[in-house]
Design an enzyme around this catalytic site. Sequence first.
Site, PDB file in Angstrom:
ATOM      1  N   GLU A  29      28.203  73.509 142.905  1.00 34.81           N
ATOM      2  CA  GLU A  29      27.746  72.146 143.145  1.00 34.81           C
ATOM      3  C   GLU A  29      28.009  71.372 141.853  1.00 34.81           C
ATOM      4  OE1 GLU A  29      24.241  69.077 143.173  1.00 34.81           O
ATOM      5  OE2 GLU A  29      24.617  70.714 141.785  1.00 34.81           O
ATOM      6  N   TYR A  43      10.500  66.522 146.835  1.00 34.82           N
ATOM      7  CA  TYR A  43       9.208  66.323 146.187  1.00 34.82           C
ATOM      8  C   TYR A  43       8.016  66.411 147.129  1.00 34.82           C
ATOM      9  CZ  TYR A  43      12.644  64.309 143.027  1.00 34.82           C
ATOM     10  OH  TYR A  43      13.755  64.117 142.240  1.00 34.82           O
ATOM     11  N   ASP A  53      23.612  75.377 141.392  1.00 33.70           N
ATOM     12  CA  ASP A  53      23.221  74.018 141.057  1.00 33.70           C
ATOM     13  C   ASP A  53      23.765  73.644 139.671  1.00 33.70           C
ATOM     14  OD1 ASP A  53      21.408  71.738 141.920  1.00 33.70           O
ATOM     15  OD2 ASP A  53      20.549  72.192 139.944  1.00 33.70           O
ATOM     16  N   ASN A  54      24.527  72.560 139.619  1.00 37.04           N
ATOM     17  CA  ASN A  54      25.028  72.020 138.339  1.00 37.04           C
ATOM     18  C   ASN A  54      25.693  73.068 137.438  1.00 37.04           C
ATOM     19  OD1 ASN A  54      24.223  69.362 138.840  1.00 37.04           O
ATOM     20  ND2 ASN A  54      22.170  69.736 138.054  1.00 37.04           N
TER      21      ASN A  54
END
Length: 668
Positions: free
Chosen positions: A424, A535, A395-396
């Site tokens: 990513e 969420y 991620d990132n």
Amino acid sequence: MTSAPTTTQPQSPIGRIPVIGIKPAVECGAFPTKSVVGEEFDVEATVFREGHDAVNASVAITDPDGRTTLLPMRCTNPGLDHWVRTISADRPGWWSYRVEGWSDPYGTWEHDATIKVAAGVDVELMLEEGARVLERAVKLDHDDADRTLLQDAVTTLRDESKEPGERLAAGTDPAVVEAMHRTPLRDAVSPSREFAWWVERERALAGAWYEIFPRSEGAEFDEATGKWRTGTFRTAMKRLPAVAAMGFDVIYLTPVHPIGSINRKGPNNTLTAGPDDPGSPYAIGSKDGGHDALNPDLGTWEDFDAFVAEAERQGMEVALDLALQCAPDHPWVTEHPEWFTTRADGTIAFAENPPKKYQDIYPLNFDNDPEGIYAEIRRVMQVWIDHGVKIFRVDNPHTKPVEFWQWLIDDVAKDHPDVIWLAEAFTRPAMMHTLGKIGFQQSYTYYAWRNEPEELQEYVEELAGDAAAYMRPSFWPTTHDILTPYMQFGGPTAWKLRAALAATLVPTYGIYAGYELIEHVARPGAEEQIDNEKYEFKNRHWEDYEPGGAKEGQTLAPYLTRLNQIRRDHPSLLWLRNITFHKVDDSSLMVFSKKRGDDVVIVVANLDPHSTRESWVHLDLEALGLHEGEAFTAHDLITDAHWHWGEHNFVRLGVDAEPVHIIELRRY
């Protein structure tokens, strides 16, 4: 006294036979070229020399055991000195290649003798020189048949009882030329530098991914209590057979770690969470542990291991999300506050990507204690590798130092060379490309935002060009973070089209769970789904779409299944560099083909999801392995229709027809 002029020794002497412009050479050879086992790619170079004598070139490839093989190159444009050779590797590991330029005494003699003997100039001299060249060649490592052939040619060249033309023909016979091609006589060999070549398993290039939030698979809402019951690894296991049946070979899990309580996000990214809101799994860490721990709501390590084992039984690998950020209650925050950035008011800075704010996440600061952070993350990686995870979606990664990723990927590869890393990194091209160069095997791309034929073709040609030596694209029509306007308003046609293009344009593509249900409603003001799974829990009631269910037939699952079956049946779709785009009259259509040996697939797509279009497509027959004017049977692998096709063909695609033809070329 006058001193003699001095010169500076060049850093890289040019060599007797200059060899320049070698491709692929990632950052001039600073980083390795990448391929997978069996994947073919071209080594290119410019090789030339002074004067008119013949020049030639070879590729020398060295395998992981140190054995070197010479492969002849081919000059593709005589006079412009461009040489090429297609190479591939038969097993993983560290390989290398170099290009060797060399003087070709046989080629020089063959050219000159053919002209002079025909003109009656220096006839005996030329025949004797040919005999001497071949005498040298006989001493090389030929097999017995070639050695006998060359020796007979030497004898004939010197046999003055025969006519000069007959003698010359013996030295230039095609069989002799072929023997000299197999084992050439090479003078003044001038090697280039060595280029590192990292060969990996096929999954590093090709795969069909399916993303899930484990907590949603098996989650149920209790009407009586008004509360959700979370899904677990055990309930998520029940979804694996259906995913495998669709033909996916990688099951990708969003983070499975404990989720922070401080600043926990509520539904649709609200700042206040209720007591039963699960929070974002990307806000990692709580009293229950950090990146090396499991969210206890999902189960135990025994449960996780069972999930990995069941995925393997179903023919899939598990990919795990690696998100290097921390919730405020992550153990690292109290144990290593120096790993974070402290603001002037004494608070720790939470993550921001203006105007977006992530109050539930603290980013790591790699500059304060790099040695400590590096060692801890390497330890964490080993935990998951030891539990059977060999693929990581990072991620990132562009928000962490590039040198950190280079170190981590290299260090893991020392003991686990089969581990695969997917970046990513929706960021600037320089960062995306550099992450690929320093080790990431795969990368997310801008595919979701490339919707017009011209821009998509330009982008794919870039990815399949020089960049393919180090960066492998992964195409995702949607993700849990991305729902473009094209997908929001394109209807079922758009969802079929974008899946088909992702599955055929590049070897690796991914589908986010719910894609088959065309979940297209966006959260107002954002290009992501409303009631986002990041969420909250989501029960998609998969049972309703099964045979006999209330919504039977209202799913794209059969279409995705067909796409994955086509990919498995057609190996040409599992390579990247073998794509050719063809011409089409309608600018809303796109036509491309992929060829691998005898396997040829042609894709014709209407990229306008709102209309049906008719047009003529114009195929490059040579790129398809056909002769000028040759016809073939076009078998549509989606509809099972068959047509008689040639260079120019009529198509009709769109809303009231299939948006994409995926065509198997069958020769008559």
